[in-house]
Design a protein around this motif. Structure first.
Motif, short mmCIF file in Angstrom:
data_model
loop_
_atom_site.label_atom_id
_atom_site.label_comp_id
_atom_site.label_asym_id
_atom_site.label_seq_id
_atom_site.Cartn_x
_atom_site.Cartn_y
_atom_site.Cartn_z
N ALA A 82 -15.77 31.51 148.63
CA ALA A 82 -16.10 30.42 147.70
C ALA A 82 -16.76 30.96 146.44
CB ALA A 82 -17.00 29.41 148.39
N CYS A 83 -17.71 31.87 146.60
CA CYS A 83 -18.44 32.40 145.45
C CYS A 83 -17.51 33.18 144.52
CB CYS A 83 -19.57 33.29 145.93
SG CYS A 83 -20.92 32.38 146.73
N ASN A 84 -16.58 33.91 145.08
CA ASN A 84 -15.69 34.70 144.24
C ASN A 84 -14.60 33.85 143.60
OD1 ASN A 84 -16.35 37.72 144.18
ND2 ASN A 84 -16.71 37.15 146.32
N VAL A 85 -14.18 32.76 144.23
CA VAL A 85 -13.27 31.83 143.57
C VAL A 85 -13.98 31.19 142.37
CG1 VAL A 85 -12.06 29.62 143.80
CG2 VAL A 85 -11.80 31.38 145.56
N ALA A 86 -15.24 30.85 142.54
CA ALA A 86 -16.01 30.30 141.42
C ALA A 86 -16.07 31.31 140.28
CB ALA A 86 -17.42 29.93 141.87
N GLY A 96 -27.91 45.04 148.73
CA GLY A 96 -28.62 45.44 147.52
C GLY A 96 -27.77 45.47 146.28
N THR A 97 -26.52 45.00 146.37
CA THR A 97 -25.64 45.01 145.20
C THR A 97 -25.89 43.77 144.34
OG1 THR A 97 -23.86 43.93 146.45
CG2 THR A 97 -23.88 46.33 146.40
N ILE A 98 -26.08 43.99 143.04
CA ILE A 98 -26.42 42.92 142.11
C ILE A 98 -25.32 42.80 141.06
CG2 ILE A 98 -28.08 42.12 140.38
CD1 ILE A 98 -30.22 43.72 141.93
N GLY A 99 -24.87 41.56 140.80
CA GLY A 99 -23.85 41.33 139.80
C GLY A 99 -22.51 41.91 140.19
N THR A 100 -22.22 41.89 141.49
CA THR A 100 -20.98 42.48 141.97
C THR A 100 -19.78 41.58 141.64
OG1 THR A 100 -19.94 43.51 143.89
CG2 THR A 100 -21.15 41.48 144.28
N LYS A 101 -18.64 42.21 141.38
CA LYS A 101 -17.41 41.49 141.03
C LYS A 101 -16.24 42.07 141.83
CE LYS A 101 -19.04 40.35 136.37
NZ LYS A 101 -18.76 40.41 134.91
N PRO A 102 -16.24 41.86 143.13
CA PRO A 102 -15.22 42.50 143.97
C PRO A 102 -13.81 41.98 143.66
CG PRO A 102 -16.43 40.86 145.23
CD PRO A 102 -17.15 41.01 143.92
N GLY A 143 -21.75 46.14 153.92
CA GLY A 143 -21.67 47.57 153.65
C GLY A 143 -20.36 48.00 153.04
N ASP A 144 -19.48 47.07 152.71
CA ASP A 144 -18.19 47.39 152.13
C ASP A 144 -18.38 48.06 150.77
OD1 ASP A 144 -15.55 47.25 150.96
OD2 ASP A 144 -15.06 45.70 152.43
N GLY A 145 -17.73 49.20 150.56
CA GLY A 145 -17.87 49.94 149.32
C GLY A 145 -17.44 49.17 148.09
N GLU A 146 -16.55 48.19 148.27
CA GLU A 146 -16.08 47.37 147.16
C GLU A 146 -17.25 46.68 146.44
OE1 GLU A 146 -13.24 45.26 144.70
OE2 GLU A 146 -13.06 47.01 145.99
N LEU A 147 -18.29 46.33 147.17
CA LEU A 147 -19.43 45.64 146.57
C LEU A 147 -20.22 46.56 145.66
CD1 LEU A 147 -20.67 43.58 149.65
CD2 LEU A 147 -19.27 42.79 147.73
N CYS A 148 -20.50 47.76 146.13
CA CYS A 148 -21.26 48.72 145.33
C CYS A 148 -20.44 49.21 144.14
CB CYS A 148 -21.69 49.89 146.22
SG CYS A 148 -22.84 51.03 145.43
N ASP A 149 -19.16 49.44 144.37
CA ASP A 149 -18.30 49.97 143.31
C ASP A 149 -18.19 49.02 142.12
OD1 ASP A 149 -17.81 52.20 144.84
OD2 ASP A 149 -15.84 51.55 145.56
N THR A 150 -18.30 47.71 142.38
CA THR A 150 -18.09 46.73 141.30
C THR A 150 -19.39 46.06 140.86
OG1 THR A 150 -17.63 44.96 142.89
CG2 THR A 150 -15.75 46.26 142.13
N ALA A 151 -20.53 46.54 141.34
CA ALA A 151 -21.82 45.93 141.00
C ALA A 151 -22.36 46.47 139.68
CB ALA A 151 -22.83 46.19 142.11
N VAL A 152 -23.19 45.66 139.02
CA VAL A 152 -23.91 46.12 137.84
C VAL A 152 -24.89 47.21 138.24
CG1 VAL A 152 -25.55 45.46 136.04
CG2 VAL A 152 -23.65 43.94 136.63
N THR A 153 -25.57 46.99 139.37
CA THR A 153 -26.49 47.98 139.92
C THR A 153 -26.67 47.73 141.40
OG1 THR A 153 -28.67 49.04 139.63
CG2 THR A 153 -28.60 46.64 139.51
N THR A 154 -27.17 48.72 142.11
CA THR A 154 -27.47 48.59 143.54
C THR A 154 -28.90 49.04 143.75
OG1 THR A 154 -25.17 49.03 144.14
CG2 THR A 154 -26.82 49.27 145.88
N VAL A 155 -29.67 48.20 144.43
CA VAL A 155 -31.08 48.52 144.69
C VAL A 155 -31.30 48.67 146.19
CG1 VAL A 155 -31.82 47.29 142.61
CG2 VAL A 155 -31.79 46.09 144.82
#
Length: 263
Positions: A37-41, A56-62, A70-82
């Motif tokens: 739902a969030c990604n369709v939005a 810890g992924t922020i501003g991710t755009k998978p 823990g999917d790498g897609e989240l970190c790879d497409t995030a603005v930053t990871t904390v």
């Protein structure tokens, strides 16, 4: 936008949930239906929404839906990871999350969620995945949206375990415990949209999806359902919404099977 053709009840649920999100939201996203739902939005009406996942992924755009936090897609497409402690202490408990989007294995009429066990805790019939960060999300996010498929097994009169606190026994229970956030403000199922009564906090049906009857809503719910005096019908998916969701699911299926994603 024109209305789409045939669609499933799950697609209607996901799209109705996506519509509830806005460009300005900072959303703590649960895996599964909330993530879809969030990604369709994000891919339709809310391109500037900030999606945050528990890892810890922020501003991710998978490009595809994650299998887990823990999917790498989240970190790879995030603005930053904390670091996870920073995510929870600074972002979540610091009051920076506007919407926590959760799923549920069991849910009661006051929005309390069980994702721990079915049956007795010491001798459960089923051991569920557990709470993860959901208990903290439920109390520290500005408000909570919940999405789930309706069934008497899932929507029960009394949950077997309190994993994530909703409105407790109803009324001002959250306030009496010193919890200042709003708690569950929206429930989107495959049949209807529910909102808590302003006083009792019991979820009440405010809109039914096209073709759904009151009898069907009651048959799939384990408590006596309350319907709003002024009932709406959920607008059906538009062609854009449905195409966006289906393309996202197709890319996800291809990626997780190791195949090349469609162009």
């Amino acid at each position: 936008m024109s209305e789409a053709g045939t669609y499933t009840s799950n697609e209607m649920m996901t799209i109705a949930a996506a519509r509830a999100l806005s460009n300005d939201d900072v959303c703590f996203v649960g895996i599964g239906a909330p993530s879809a739902a969030c990604n369709v939005a994000r891919l339709t009406h809310a391109p500037d929404i900030t999606l945050i996942y528990e890892s810890g992924t922020i501003g991710t755009k998978p490009d595809v839906l994650p299998l887990s936090i823990g999917d790498g897609e989240l970190c790879d497409t995030a603005v930053t990871t904390v670091a996870v402690p920073e995510m929870f202490r600074y972002w979540l408990q610091g009051g920076r999350i506007t919407i926590g989007f959760l799923g549920a294995a069991q849910l009661d009429r006051f929005g309390n969620i069980n994702t721990t066990v079915i049956g007795d805790y010491d001798h459960p019939k089923t051991r569920l995945p557990g709470g993860g960060g959901a208990p903290e999300i439920a109390t520290s996010s500005g408000e909570i949206y919940i999405t789930m498929v309706q069934s008497r097994r899932g929507m029960v009169d009394k949950i077997d375990f309190f994993t994530s606190f909703g409105h407790g026994d109803g009324g001002d229970h959250r306030q009496r415990l010193g919890i200042e956030t709003k708690g569950p403000t929206l429930l989107i199922t495959d049949l209807a949209i529910w909102k808590p009564d302003p006083e009792s906090k019991e979820f009440t049906v405010v809109s039914m999806h096209p073709g759904v009857t009151r009898d069907k809503v009651q048959e799939t719910c384990g408590w006596p359902v309350k319907f709003a005096d002024a009932m709406d019908e959920t607008p059906p998916p538009t062609e854009l919404e449905l195409t966006t969701l289906r393309d996202l699911k197709a890319r996800t299926d291809a990626a997780h099977k190791g195949a090349k994603s469609p162009a």
